[in-house]
Scaffold this active site. Structure first.
Site, PDB file in Angstrom:
ATOM      1  N   GLU A   1      -7.615 -15.623   1.861  1.00  0.00           N
ATOM      2  CA  GLU A   1      -7.015 -14.686   1.265  1.00  0.00           C
ATOM      3  C   GLU A   1      -5.781 -14.003   1.885  1.00  0.00           C
ATOM      4  O   GLU A   1      -5.786 -12.623   2.039  1.00  0.00           O
ATOM      5  CB  GLU A   1      -8.100 -13.469   1.004  1.00  0.00           C
ATOM      6  CG  GLU A   1      -9.439 -13.860   0.222  1.00  0.00           C
ATOM      7  CD  GLU A   1     -10.465 -12.802   0.160  1.00  0.00           C
ATOM      8  OE1 GLU A   1     -10.210 -11.938   0.790  1.00  0.00           O
ATOM      9  OE2 GLU A   1     -11.361 -13.044  -0.322  1.00  0.00           O
TER      10      GLU A   1
ATOM     11  N   GLY B   1      -2.076 -12.238   1.800  1.00  0.00           N
ATOM     12  CA  GLY B   1      -1.393 -11.399   0.905  1.00  0.00           C
ATOM     13  C   GLY B   1      -0.095 -10.992   1.602  1.00  0.00           C
ATOM     14  O   GLY B   1       0.961 -11.400   0.921  1.00  0.00           O
TER      15      GLY B   1
ATOM     16  N   CYS C   1       9.489  16.587   3.534  1.00  0.00           N
ATOM     17  CA  CYS C   1       9.142  17.583   4.174  1.00  0.00           C
ATOM     18  C   CYS C   1       8.095  17.353   5.147  1.00  0.00           C
ATOM     19  O   CYS C   1       7.064  18.066   5.153  1.00  0.00           O
ATOM     20  CB  CYS C   1       8.958  19.042   3.243  1.00  0.00           C
ATOM     21  SG  CYS C   1      10.218  19.537   2.160  1.00  0.00           S
ATOM     22  N   GLU C   2       8.407  16.271   6.056  1.00  0.00           N
ATOM     23  CA  GLU C   2       7.582  16.095   7.274  1.00  0.00           C
ATOM     24  C   GLU C   2       8.183  15.647   8.165  1.00  0.00           C
ATOM     25  O   GLU C   2       9.072  14.581   8.069  1.00  0.00           O
ATOM     26  CB  GLU C   2       6.388  15.146   6.678  1.00  0.00           C
ATOM     27  CG  GLU C   2       5.471  15.346   5.419  1.00  0.00           C
ATOM     28  CD  GLU C   2       4.402  16.212   5.686  1.00  0.00           C
ATOM     29  OE1 GLU C   2       3.949  16.355   6.892  1.00  0.00           O
ATOM     30  OE2 GLU C   2       3.815  16.699   4.802  1.00  0.00           O
TER      31      GLU C   2
ATOM     32  N   TYR D   1       2.282  -3.740   1.193  1.00  0.00           N
ATOM     33  CA  TYR D   1       1.726  -2.436   1.195  1.00  0.00           C
ATOM     34  C   TYR D   1       3.124  -1.190   1.083  1.00  0.00           C
ATOM     35  O   TYR D   1       2.731  -0.203   1.623  1.00  0.00           O
ATOM     36  CB  TYR D   1       0.835  -2.453   2.671  1.00  0.00           C
ATOM     37  CG  TYR D   1      -0.192  -3.292   2.536  1.00  0.00           C
ATOM     38  CD1 TYR D   1      -1.166  -3.238   1.577  1.00  0.00           C
ATOM     39  CD2 TYR D   1      -0.122  -4.266   3.076  1.00  0.00           C
ATOM     40  CE1 TYR D   1      -2.179  -4.061   1.647  1.00  0.00           C
ATOM     41  CE2 TYR D   1      -0.878  -5.512   3.113  1.00  0.00           C
ATOM     42  CZ  TYR D   1      -2.057  -5.056   2.253  1.00  0.00           C
ATOM     43  OH  TYR D   1      -3.065  -6.161   2.243  1.00  0.00           O
TER      44      TYR D   1
END
Length: 465
Positions: A311, A313, A390-391, A420
Site C-alpha cells: 500500500e 502512497g 499566529c504561531e 500529507y
C-alpha cells in the site's frame, strides 16, 4: 564557513540555485533564464494563472512512479512464484483525477473514510478495487461500503467483526475482509508515524489473531482473505518489513490449520527524499527484498505462497508535487545561544504555512526550498522559511540555504509536498486552502479548485444572505 545554527545534516551548497534531482519532480528544471519550469511551464506563469500558495503536480512523474511500483512488485513476486497487488494509499492525497491516474497504472486504491470512498466512487473506480481502512469506521460508513460492493474491508478491532457481518447479511452478500494485526515491529521513523507499536490505536495483537480468525471463518456473511500489517511511514530501510513478514508468516502457518489464508498485505510506508541528505530506498530494491523474505519464510514453514498486497502512497505522489509561495517579509535575526559570536538566521516569510503544510510543525519534518522565479549569484545564507499564521511553530522549512539576496516578491518552491500536505490542510486563521494544478507537456489544468473567502463564509450561518 558553515553557519553554526545549521543542523549537522545540512551542508552549505556551492550553488544555492541547484535543484537536487532526488528531491524535485522528474520534469523540474531551470530554464536558460534561471527560472524553474515544471513539465515545460514556468513557475511565474503558474503563479500568474493560479496565485500562491499553489500545489503543482508533475502528472507524468506521478503516473510513472505508480507504474514503476506496480511493475516492481508484480515482477518481483512473480519471480518467486506468486502474484501481487498494489493499492494506492489515498490518505496521502486523493482527488478524482489522481484516483484515475492510479487505476490506469494498474493500482487499486485504499480509502480510510466515507469521504475518501466518495471521491473514489466519483472518479468511477470499480468498488471491487477498493480497500476500506480505519480504526473507527462508523456503522454508516461500513453499511455504505458493503452496499456499493467494496472489494475488501480491513477489520481493525474485534467489535468490527459483528458490525461488518451484520451489514453484509443485511445486503445479502459475503463480504471479503482482512484482519489488521499489530506485529509489534518498531519501524525506524517518527513516534507518531510508527503504527505497529503495542501501545497505539491500530490493529489486533498477534496473540489474539487465531481466536478472531476462527470467529470470522464461522460467520457466513464474511469471507476471510488474510492478514494485514502496516509498520509505519517514511521508512528508509527494509529491516522492519522483513521482521513483520517473519512474524506474520508464523501466524499464517498456524491459521492454515483451520482453513486457507489466500492473501497477506504487508502495508506501505516507503520513504522518500525531502532533502539532499536523504537516501531514500529504490522501490525495486524494496520489492526484491520483500519478495525474497516472503519466499524464504514460506519455504521454511512449508506453507504455500499467498497473494501479496502492498500500500504505497507517499512514494508515488510525494515527489511529484511542488508548492509555490510568494515571499513577503524578510527578517534577519542574530542568535547568541552558540559558542563564539552571534550567528545570523534569516526568517523568510511566505503567504502560506502550517495551513497548507503542517508536517514540519507536527512531525518536525525537514523540507528543501529554492527561489524559483530567478537564479542568483549571491552567496548562500541560512534561512528559516516561516508561514503567516499566529504561531511561532508555523515553520515550512526549518533550515535551508538560499541566496542572500532573497527578497519580497520572489517565488519560492518547496518540493516533495505531494503527500500529507493538501490532505492535512486547514483553514487556520481563516486562510483558504490552495488549489492543486496538474502540469504535463507544457499544459496546466486545475484538478482541485482553491477555496475562496466566500466558500468559508458560506458555512457561517450568521452571515446575512
Amino acid at each position: 564557513m558553515p553557519n553554526p545554527l545549521a543542523p549537522a545534516w545540512l551542508t552549505e551548497p556551492q550553488d544555492p540555485n541547484a535543484l537536487a534531482p532526488s528531491v524535485w519532480s522528474r520534469n523540474s528544471r531551470r530554464n536558460d533564464a534561471g527560472e524553474l519550469e515544471i513539465a515545460g511551464i514556468r513557475a511565474t506563469e503558474l503563479v500568474e494563472r493560479f496565485g500562491t500558495p499553489v500545489y503543482v503536480v508533475d502528472e507524468a512523474d506521478a503516473r510513472a512512479r505508480a507504474a514503476e511500483i506496480h511493475a516492481a512488485f508484480t515482477g518481483e513476486f512473480g519471480r518467486v512464484g506468486t502474484t501481487a497487488s498494489v493499492y494506492y494509499a489515498g490518505k496521502a492525497f486523493l482527488c478524482t483525477e489522481v484516483a484515475r491516474w492510479m487505476t490506469a497504472a494498474g493500482l487499486n486504491i485504499d480509502v480510510a473514510s466515507g469521504g475518501e470512498l466518495a471521491v473514489a466512487l466519483a472518479a468511477g473506480v470499480d468498488p471491487a478495487r477498493l480497500g476500506f481502512h480505519g480504526n473507527n469506521k462508523s456503522h454508516g460508513e461500513i453499511d455504505r461500503a458493503v452496499r456499493v460492493g467494496i472489494g475488501t474491508i480491513i477489520l481493525d478491532s474485534e467489535s468490527e467483526i459483528g458490525v461488518v457481518a451484520e451489514a453484509a447479511a443485511r445486503h445479502g452478500v459475503r463480504q471479503r475482509v482482512r484482519l489488521r494485526v499489530n506485529s509489534g515491529v518498531h519501524a525506524s521513523t517518527h513516534e507518531f508515524l510508527a503504527t505497529a507499536r503495542e501501545d497505539q490505536k491500530f490493529g489486533i495483537p498477534l496473540a489474539d489473531v487465531p481466536e478472531l480468525v476462527t470467529r470470522i471463518r464461522a460467520t457466513d456473511s464474511l469471507d476471510f482473505m488474510g492478514l494485514h500489517s502496516h509498520i509505519g511511514s517514511q521508512i528508509f530501510d527494509t529491516a522492519g518489513f522483513v521482521e513483520a513478514a517473519r512474524r506474520l508468516f508464523r501466524v499464517t502457518a498456524e491459521l492454515l490449520e483451520g482453513g486457507p489464508v489466500p492473501e497477506l498485505n504487508l502495508g506501505g510506508g516507503f520513504g522518500i527524499a525531502y532533502t539532499s541528505a536523504d537516501d531514500a530506498p529504490d522501490v525495486r530494491d524494496i520489492a526484491r527484498s520483500m519478495a525474497d523474505i516472503v519466499a524464504t519464510e514460506a519455504a521454511a514453514l512449508g506453507v504455500p505462497l499467498p497473494h501479496i498486497a502492498v500500500e504505497p502512497g507517499r512514494s508515488i505522489i510525494g515527489p511529484s508535487t511542488t508548492t509555490l509561495y510568494t515571499v513577503g517579509t524578510i527578517k534577519p535575526v542574530l542568535v547568541s545561544e552558540v559558542d563564539g559570536d552571534p550567528a545570523e538566521r534569516i526568517y523568510v516569510s511566505v503567504d502560506g504555512g502550517m495551513s497548507d503544510n503542517i508536517r514540519t510543525a507536527l512531525y518536525g519534518a525537514d523540507y528543501s526550498a529554492r527561489i524559483v522565479s530567478r537564479s542568483s549569484d549571491a552567496d548562500p545564507a541560512l534561512v528559516r522559511v516561516a508561514g503567516k499564521h499566529c504561531e511561532s511553530g508555523d515553520i515550512v522549512v526549518d533550515a535551508e540555504y538560499l541566496p542572500r539576496d532573497v527578497h519580497s516578491g520572489d517565488v519560492l518552491g518547496v518540493p516533495a509536498t505531494g503527500a500529507y500536505c493538501w490532505s492535512l490542510a486547514s483553514n487556520y486563521n481563516y486562510l483558504t486552502r490552495p488549489p492543486v494544478v496538474a502540469v504535463s507537456d507544457g499544459e496546466a489544468r486545475l484538478i482541485v479548485r482553491g477555496e475562496t473567502e466566500d466558500d468559508l463564509l458560506a458555512r457561517d450561518m450568521g452571515v446575512q444572505r
